[in-house]
Design an enzyme around this catalytic site. Sequence first.
Site, PDB file in Angstrom:
ATOM      1  N   ASP A 186       2.459  -6.851   2.576  1.00 17.46           N
ATOM      2  CA  ASP A 186       1.248  -6.086   2.896  1.00 17.46           C
ATOM      3  C   ASP A 186       1.628  -4.798   3.640  1.00 17.46           C
ATOM      4  O   ASP A 186       0.987  -4.413   4.616  1.00 17.46           O
ATOM      5  CB  ASP A 186       0.254  -6.920   3.710  1.00 17.46           C
ATOM      6  CG  ASP A 186      -1.143  -6.298   3.770  1.00 17.46           C
ATOM      7  OD1 ASP A 186      -1.383  -5.292   3.064  1.00 17.46           O
ATOM      8  OD2 ASP A 186      -1.991  -6.804   4.537  1.00 17.46           O
TER       9      ASP A 186
ATOM     10  N   HIS B 177       0.859  -1.189   0.000  1.00 21.91           N
ATOM     11  CA  HIS B 177       0.000   0.000   0.000  1.00 21.91           C
ATOM     12  C   HIS B 177       0.891   1.233   0.000  1.00 21.91           C
ATOM     13  O   HIS B 177       1.617   1.476   0.973  1.00 21.91           O
ATOM     14  CB  HIS B 177      -0.912  -0.001   1.228  1.00 21.91           C
ATOM     15  CG  HIS B 177      -1.835  -1.186   1.280  1.00 21.91           C
ATOM     16  ND1 HIS B 177      -3.093  -1.169   0.720  1.00 21.91           N
ATOM     17  CD2 HIS B 177      -1.669  -2.437   1.793  1.00 21.91           C
ATOM     18  CE1 HIS B 177      -3.672  -2.362   0.887  1.00 21.91           C
ATOM     19  NE2 HIS B 177      -2.819  -3.149   1.539  1.00 21.91           N
TER      20      HIS B 177
ATOM     21  N   PHE C 179      -6.331  -0.875  10.800  1.00 20.94           N
ATOM     22  CA  PHE C 179      -5.576  -2.124  10.655  1.00 20.94           C
ATOM     23  C   PHE C 179      -4.321  -1.873   9.819  1.00 20.94           C
ATOM     24  O   PHE C 179      -4.356  -1.116   8.858  1.00 20.94           O
ATOM     25  CB  PHE C 179      -6.421  -3.172   9.916  1.00 20.94           C
ATOM     26  CG  PHE C 179      -7.601  -3.692  10.680  1.00 20.94           C
ATOM     27  CD1 PHE C 179      -7.468  -4.757  11.554  1.00 20.94           C
ATOM     28  CD2 PHE C 179      -8.870  -3.136  10.496  1.00 20.94           C
ATOM     29  CE1 PHE C 179      -8.564  -5.265  12.236  1.00 20.94           C
ATOM     30  CE2 PHE C 179      -9.974  -3.639  11.174  1.00 20.94           C
ATOM     31  CZ  PHE C 179      -9.821  -4.703  12.049  1.00 20.94           C
TER      32      PHE C 179
END
Length: 427
Positions: free
Chosen positions: A308, A65, A326
Site C-alpha cells: 500500500d 499508489h 493518510f
Amino acid sequence: MSLWIMNGNVWDEASGSLVKKHVRVEGGAIVEIVDGVNAPDTGSSEVIDAAGKLVSAGLIDMHVHLRDPGFEYKEDIATGTRSAAKGGFTTIACMPNTRPSTDTPETVKYILDKNEKEGVVRVLPYAAITKNQLGRELTDFAALKEAGAIGFTDDGVGVQSAQMMKDAMALAQSMNMPIIAHCEDNTLVEGLFVSEGEFARKNGLKGIPNESEAIHVGRDALLAEATGVHYHVCHVSTEQSVRLIRLAKQIGVRITAEVCPHHLILSDEDIPGMDSNWKMNPPLRTPRDVQAVIEALEDGTIDMVVTDHAPHSAEEKARGMQLAPFGIVGFETAFPLLYTKFVLTGKWTLGFLLKRMTADPARVFGLPTGRIETGAPADLTIIDLDSERAVDPETFASKSNNTPFGGWKLQGWPVTTIVNGAVVYSE
C-alpha cells in the site's frame, strides 16, 4: 543478451532450504538452472556473481499508489517504479485514485504508455469501479479491460451502496475479472484519524472502530457468494475481518485477501505521539488485531503481503496528525522489515515469506511471474540477507519519505533487481 547469475542461493521448497544454483537468462526468460556444484561455461555472457546472496523470483506488490496522473509532486511513474525496483519489486499494481481517476481507457493507456517510456518495472493498472470513484455510476468495464486494466477497485474509498457493489460484481464476473475492495463504511469514520484503542483513549480522541472495515467485508462476501465473482479484500487490519474472510473461504466463496507490513508489525500502542507518519488507512489497530492478521497470513486466510505504498509530500504530512493525509511509503522497507521481524526471529521460514510476496500474488491474479523455473519470465531479485543497516528515508528513490520506520535497524536488503532479463536496479 545472455546473462548468468552465478553462485546464488535459491530457496528449494522440497528440502526447505537454500540451494546454490546458477541461473541463465536470455531473451527475457529463464532458460537454464544449473546445480551450483560445477560452474558452467559462461562464454561471452554477462555475469553477476551472487555468491552468498539470495536469488528470489521478483517480488510482486498488488497494491500501490503511483500518484500519476495528477499528483506527480508526491510520486510519478518514473520515481515510483525506481523505488519499487530498489525494494526488490518487479511487478506492481497501481490504484486508480489519481486525477483524473483511472476510470477511462485513455487514463489506463496513459499509465501503460508512460511506464513503457519511463518506468523500470512491470506496472499493472487497476481501473475504478465507479466514475470518479464517487459510487454513483459504474465505469465501462469492457472498455477498461480492453485498454489493459487487470481488475476494478475504488481503493481510497469504499463503495457505499450494496446495490452498486452487487452490480459491479455481476458485471466483473461476466468478464472473468476481479473486484478489489477498500472496505470502509463512511458513516463510522467521518472526521476520525486513528483507531479505537489505547492511543485514542490516552489522547482523548474518538477512534475509528473495527466494524468500519468488517461491515463491508461481511456485506461483500455475501455479494461475492451471490455473484460468483473473484473478490479481493484490500489491506486487512482487523480480527473481525479475518473471521469473516476465513468463514467465507470455508463455504467456498471466491475470496482472497492481502495485508501490509505495518499492520503485521505495528499496533496503535506503538504510536509515539501525534506524528502523521503513523497515520494510515486502515489505521494501526490493537495488538489483538495484529496477532489476528499474522495468524491469518500464516494459515492462508490472507493470501499475500502488499505495501500500500502511499507517498505524500513533506508539506502535506507536516499539517499534523489530524489534517495530514493518510498513508506511508512502503516499497523500500517491506522485505527487510518482514525478514528481520519474522524470519530472523524464527517465526517464519524464508520460503514462507518469499511465497507470500511472489508465488501467491501471482497465483491469485493469474500472473506468469513469481517463480524461478525454466521458461518463466526473467524477473529476479538478489537480496543480501546478511546486510544490516538503519532505514534512512533521505536515501529513498521515492519522491516521498513518509515512513514510521526511519532509524529502524533492519537486515536483508535487496541489492539487484532484474525485470524481463534486464538489470533495473543495482546497489
